[in-house]
Scaffold this motif. Sequence first.
Motif, short mmCIF file in Angstrom:
data_model
loop_
_atom_site.label_atom_id
_atom_site.label_comp_id
_atom_site.label_asym_id
_atom_site.label_seq_id
_atom_site.Cartn_x
_atom_site.Cartn_y
_atom_site.Cartn_z
N GLU A 312 0.80 -1.28 0.11
CA GLU A 312 0.02 -0.06 0.19
C GLU A 312 0.91 1.14 0.12
O GLU A 312 0.39 2.48 -0.24
CB GLU A 312 -1.13 0.08 1.21
CG GLU A 312 -0.33 0.13 2.43
CD GLU A 312 -0.09 -1.37 3.31
OE1 GLU A 312 0.18 -2.27 2.13
OE2 GLU A 312 -0.08 -1.31 4.49
N CYS A 313 2.03 1.34 0.25
CA CYS A 313 2.92 2.46 0.38
C CYS A 313 3.54 2.57 -1.14
O CYS A 313 4.19 2.00 -1.76
CB CYS A 313 3.94 2.20 1.31
SG CYS A 313 5.29 3.73 1.43
N LEU A 314 3.39 3.89 -1.33
CA LEU A 314 3.74 4.47 -2.69
C LEU A 314 5.30 5.08 -2.47
O LEU A 314 5.53 5.80 -3.40
CB LEU A 314 2.94 5.51 -3.20
CG LEU A 314 1.60 5.18 -3.49
CD1 LEU A 314 0.55 5.98 -4.34
CD2 LEU A 314 1.34 3.58 -4.27
N SER A 315 5.96 5.00 -1.43
CA SER A 315 7.24 5.80 -1.08
C SER A 315 8.13 5.53 -2.19
O SER A 315 8.91 6.49 -2.61
CB SER A 315 7.74 5.56 0.29
OG SER A 315 8.14 4.13 0.28
N VAL A 318 7.33 8.06 -4.69
CA VAL A 318 7.61 9.48 -4.18
C VAL A 318 9.04 9.74 -4.29
O VAL A 318 9.52 10.71 -4.47
CB VAL A 318 7.19 9.47 -2.51
CG1 VAL A 318 7.47 10.72 -2.02
CG2 VAL A 318 5.59 9.28 -2.87
N CYS A 328 -0.68 9.53 -2.46
CA CYS A 328 -0.97 8.35 -1.96
C CYS A 328 -2.27 8.12 -1.10
O CYS A 328 -2.38 8.95 -0.42
CB CYS A 328 0.12 8.10 -1.07
SG CYS A 328 0.02 6.49 -0.06
N ALA A 330 -2.95 6.37 1.30
CA ALA A 330 -2.92 6.30 2.74
C ALA A 330 -2.51 7.54 3.42
O ALA A 330 -2.55 7.71 4.29
CB ALA A 330 -1.95 5.43 3.00
N PHE A 331 -2.04 8.51 2.49
CA PHE A 331 -1.23 9.70 3.26
C PHE A 331 -2.36 10.75 4.04
O PHE A 331 -3.43 10.67 3.68
CB PHE A 331 -1.03 10.76 2.09
CG PHE A 331 -0.45 12.05 2.50
CD1 PHE A 331 0.83 12.33 3.08
CD2 PHE A 331 -1.32 13.19 2.71
CE1 PHE A 331 1.44 13.46 3.33
CE2 PHE A 331 -0.73 14.49 3.21
CZ PHE A 331 0.50 14.46 3.52
N CYS A 335 -2.01 6.56 7.09
CA CYS A 335 -0.44 6.71 7.11
C CYS A 335 -0.35 8.18 7.91
O CYS A 335 -0.41 9.19 7.13
CB CYS A 335 0.39 6.61 5.93
SG CYS A 335 2.05 6.83 5.97
N LEU A 341 3.32 4.14 7.39
CA LEU A 341 3.40 2.86 6.80
C LEU A 341 4.77 2.76 6.10
O LEU A 341 5.24 1.66 5.74
CB LEU A 341 2.29 2.75 5.68
CG LEU A 341 1.04 2.70 6.13
CD1 LEU A 341 -0.06 2.63 5.36
CD2 LEU A 341 0.96 1.38 7.00
N GLY A 342 5.15 3.86 5.78
CA GLY A 342 6.56 3.83 5.03
C GLY A 342 7.63 4.75 5.63
O GLY A 342 7.35 5.78 6.42
N THR A 344 9.53 7.29 4.34
CA THR A 344 9.36 8.70 4.07
C THR A 344 8.34 9.38 4.87
O THR A 344 8.21 10.61 4.84
CB THR A 344 8.81 8.79 2.57
OG1 THR A 344 7.65 7.90 2.31
CG2 THR A 344 9.83 8.63 1.61
N MET A 345 7.24 8.58 5.89
CA MET A 345 6.60 9.32 6.79
C MET A 345 7.18 9.42 8.10
O MET A 345 6.95 9.99 8.93
CB MET A 345 5.21 8.57 6.91
CG MET A 345 4.23 9.34 7.71
SD MET A 345 4.01 10.98 7.09
CE MET A 345 2.25 10.59 6.25
N CYS A 352 7.05 12.57 2.84
CA CYS A 352 5.68 12.37 3.22
C CYS A 352 5.54 13.21 4.59
O CYS A 352 4.44 13.92 5.02
CB CYS A 352 5.13 10.93 3.50
SG CYS A 352 5.17 10.04 1.77
S1 SF4 Z 1 4.82 6.86 3.67
FE1 SF4 Z 1 2.57 6.78 3.93
S2 SF4 Z 1 1.93 8.53 2.85
FE2 SF4 Z 1 4.04 8.10 2.05
S3 SF4 Z 1 3.78 6.86 0.03
FE3 SF4 Z 1 4.07 5.45 1.82
S4 SF4 Z 1 1.98 5.08 2.56
FE4 SF4 Z 1 1.78 6.79 1.33
#
Ligand code: SF4
Lengths: 367, 101
Positions: A312-315, A318, A328, A330-331, A335, A341-342, A344-345, A352
Amino acid sequence: MKYLDEFRDPRLAKAIVREIHAVTTKPWVIMEICGGQTHSIMKNGIDQLLPAEIELVHGPGCPVCVTPLEQIDKAIAIASKPGVILTSFGDMLRVPGSEKDLFMVQSEGGDVRVVYSPLDAVRIARENPEKRVVFFAVGFETTAPNNAMAVWQAYRQGLKNFSLLVSHVLVPPAMEALLSSPANRVQGYLAAGHVCTVMGWKQYEPIAEKHGVPIVVTGFEPVDILEGILMVVKQLEKGQARVENQYSRVVKREGNRPAQELVNRVFEVADRKWRGIGTIPVSGLKLRPEFRDHDAEILFEESGREVEEPPECLSGLVLQGLKKPHECPAFGTTCTPRTPLGATMVSSEGACAAYFSYHRQAKIHDC
Amino acid sequence: MCLAIPGKLIEIYDEAGMKMGKLDYAGTINTACLEYVPDIRVGQYALVHAGFAIGVVDEEEAQKTYELWAELEKAAAEEGTDIFGMPLDTGDEEREGEVSP
Ligand code: SF4
């Protein structure tokens, strides 16, 4: 503070913004490599001051964010062993592994400690001869000299109980990889000032030439970043593609020689996997065979591990500048910095987290 | 991790055979390893990253930058940048006095 306030002067920033508007005639996509710069851009609203033609995309320059999941899992496995003290920078402790993070290992009784410098970890090793002390060494060229020094000191002092779990990456190969990708949109780069403080900028010259992209070595304060953008735009508008140095008060073309020498003595270049991007040839560092007694991956037999990223994470997108964090699903919902979740958060330098902290749901240009 | 800010070197000392220094960040004193800036002198400003000085601020280059900017600001003032209407000032309170980690 000297050398700081000048570079945060709003009047000066305004004058540079005005100049950027004056020279911009066409749309341009510029990537800032470094997560520290992403953070500064978001915090100061720099993207919103630029002409609508200029789009800033955020690069993979957050060491915490590009550390592959299996490296996190390795650190967790090592930290969970008896007789081990695992040390790292605070951010790494919160990055979720496949099942848990290092903080959870700590709450389960593992000895996990946050340090400010890898030399602190060497000191802990000296003071705890009966323990095996591991420093989880992530980072770019900027932190490589520090980690090299830690290993060198342990080696010199005969501290056999100190080792590094190395996850070191190098910036220029990643810049090349992004430019070579068919999906690439980047037309100009702001190169990371502190990476260049150590490495200089000679390595960027062939990249600028081969790919026809201007690369401007840029500092971190708002005025630095605006000036870096201005220098890139001027080159783009004139059809030039050179390496220029905005951060001349600190960065020299040849970089920091003593730092480079110790890095080369302790580490050698190796292929590295980047989280969300995949393996990039010769894009990282590993310890040289002479230092195998200080290589946690060998000592703890942790080298083979491979794990899948959460889907589910598009990092990954990104980090390549192909998606903005708010795109994303989940943003800000499943998340957030409290429940990342990733990576980058997790890291404050992650794109993120920067978007979340400064409430940037949508970029002004999208409207 | 990558935000280094310049501190003024106030003291050089030795620790386990390593060149170390005390740096002043507007009153806050911190220590750093100076092995990578062997020629640094007390009074100079260094950039410190995770406990290591990685570069010394070049006074002359900084001066050149200021001169360039002075020209830019002058040109802007002549053309009346203040009526440009850029919402830059909004972030100011947040920016002031802020020290990056
Ligand atoms: S860290 Fe969170 S907001 Fe960023 S891409 Fe991954 S899931 Fe989406």
